[in-house]
Design a protein around this motif. Sequence first.
Motif, short mmCIF file in Angstrom:
data_model
loop_
_atom_site.label_atom_id
_atom_site.label_comp_id
_atom_site.label_asym_id
_atom_site.label_seq_id
_atom_site.Cartn_x
_atom_site.Cartn_y
_atom_site.Cartn_z
N LEU A 1 -4.04 3.41 1.08
CA LEU A 1 -3.04 2.51 0.51
C LEU A 1 -1.65 3.15 0.59
N PRO A 2 -1.06 3.15 1.78
CA PRO A 2 0.31 3.67 1.91
C PRO A 2 1.31 2.77 1.19
N PHE A 3 2.39 3.39 0.73
CA PHE A 3 3.47 2.66 0.05
C PHE A 3 4.79 3.20 0.60
N TYR A 4 5.47 2.42 1.43
CA TYR A 4 6.71 2.89 2.03
C TYR A 4 7.51 1.72 2.60
N SER B 1 3.00 -4.37 -7.10
CA SER B 1 1.99 -5.35 -6.72
C SER B 1 1.99 -5.51 -5.20
N PHE B 2 1.03 -6.25 -4.67
CA PHE B 2 0.97 -6.48 -3.23
C PHE B 2 1.99 -7.52 -2.81
N GLY B 3 2.42 -7.43 -1.57
CA GLY B 3 3.39 -8.39 -1.05
C GLY B 3 4.46 -7.70 -0.22
N ILE B 4 4.94 -8.38 0.81
CA ILE B 4 5.95 -7.83 1.72
C ILE B 4 7.33 -7.97 1.12
N ARG B 5 8.09 -6.88 1.11
CA ARG B 5 9.47 -6.90 0.61
C ARG B 5 10.34 -6.15 1.60
N LYS B 6 10.89 -6.86 2.57
CA LYS B 6 11.68 -6.23 3.62
C LYS B 6 12.90 -5.53 3.04
N GLY B 7 13.11 -4.31 3.51
CA GLY B 7 14.23 -3.51 3.01
C GLY B 7 13.86 -2.67 1.81
N GLU B 8 12.62 -2.82 1.32
CA GLU B 8 12.13 -2.06 0.18
C GLU B 8 10.75 -1.50 0.49
N PRO B 9 10.32 -0.49 -0.25
CA PRO B 9 8.94 0.00 -0.09
C PRO B 9 7.95 -1.05 -0.58
N TYR B 10 6.81 -1.15 0.09
CA TYR B 10 5.72 -2.00 -0.37
C TYR B 10 4.41 -1.46 0.17
N PHE B 11 3.29 -2.00 -0.34
CA PHE B 11 1.97 -1.52 0.05
C PHE B 11 1.58 -2.00 1.45
N HIS B 12 0.86 -1.12 2.16
CA HIS B 12 0.33 -1.42 3.49
C HIS B 12 -1.18 -1.11 3.48
N PRO B 13 -1.99 -1.98 2.87
CA PRO B 13 -3.43 -1.69 2.77
C PRO B 13 -4.06 -1.55 4.16
N GLN B 14 -4.87 -0.52 4.33
CA GLN B 14 -5.49 -0.27 5.63
C GLN B 14 -6.97 0.07 5.46
N LEU C 1 -11.42 -7.50 0.03
CA LEU C 1 -10.51 -6.37 0.15
C LEU C 1 -9.95 -5.95 -1.20
N LEU C 2 -9.60 -6.94 -2.02
CA LEU C 2 -9.03 -6.62 -3.32
C LEU C 2 -10.03 -5.92 -4.24
N SER C 3 -11.33 -6.06 -3.95
CA SER C 3 -12.33 -5.39 -4.78
C SER C 3 -12.20 -3.88 -4.72
N VAL C 4 -11.57 -3.36 -3.64
CA VAL C 4 -11.29 -1.92 -3.58
C VAL C 4 -9.79 -1.64 -3.68
N PHE C 5 -8.97 -2.49 -3.08
CA PHE C 5 -7.54 -2.20 -3.07
C PHE C 5 -6.87 -2.41 -4.43
N ASP C 6 -7.38 -3.33 -5.23
CA ASP C 6 -6.81 -3.50 -6.57
C ASP C 6 -7.09 -2.27 -7.45
N PRO C 7 -8.34 -1.76 -7.50
CA PRO C 7 -8.56 -0.52 -8.25
C PRO C 7 -7.72 0.64 -7.72
#
Length: 274
Positions: A240-243, A133-146, A113-119
């Motif tokens: 790659l949503p970010f919210y 960067s990737f990772g869950i941050r509750k209460g803040e925006p973060y990436f939701h790779p789909q 997955l990172l072979s496309v989501f990192d670029p």
Amino acid sequence: MKEVAKYLIKVDAEFKDGKIVPEIPYDEVMRLVNEPNIVIIKTGIPQETLAKVIAGTRDWATKTPLAEGPDTFDNNQHKQRLHIAKIQQAPQLFHDHTFDALLDLDAEFQQTLLSVFDPMRNFWNSLTGNNESFGIRKGEPYFHPQVTHYPLGGSFFGRHWHPLNPQKVGVILALNQYGKDYTSGGTGYVINDHIVETEGYQDMGDMILFRYDLPHWVSPSSFADRFSWEDPAGRWVSILPFYNPWGTPAEKDEPQGWKTHIQAAKSATSEAAV
């Protein structure tokens, strides 16, 4: 760089050391997006890399039970979407695979997955001036790779929209080829009351960029084909949503602030010329 249709611009890029490097500066790409235009980046990501993402996602899904409850935004899940969004009243029929906890996946599939989501992440960061960067941050925006599959036989996503911030620019990477793997269905937009359809313009490896508050949709795949959740045929994309899932949702009414801004800028220009 070439305008291939009204409000639709293609930009060549080089895939170098795992990064998508456009032929024009990133700030120029962002300017084109904000005018607004739909910009298609010819990423150069190898087709075998894209195909491996589809194969890996399908294999993972066979081992992972379908999610049926409300989204929690803190796990890795796949769901057969078949409902109407409550706020925007947007009907939808597609199979999505969401990897909020991408860093918790087994190493091999994570790297696939990172072979496309990192670029995609690096490109988005370069466009928007972020360093996320990737990772869950509750209460803040973060990436939701789909990774999303639109099966043959009538899958679609009705007209909808998003707040402009914090995403700013949406990204849709084609994982397979129009005209070969599917022959109907593409993302459409409205710009200045003009309909912009990307069906037939986006090839495998191309990444669509669009100003995030533009009304948009995914046109139905042909009903001439028989629908099946199990059949892998159809359109596959990675987004790659970010919210912040717990933040303010999209408004019920379409956000036309971009259009108001354009009209105000034109008026100011006209007055200055008098």
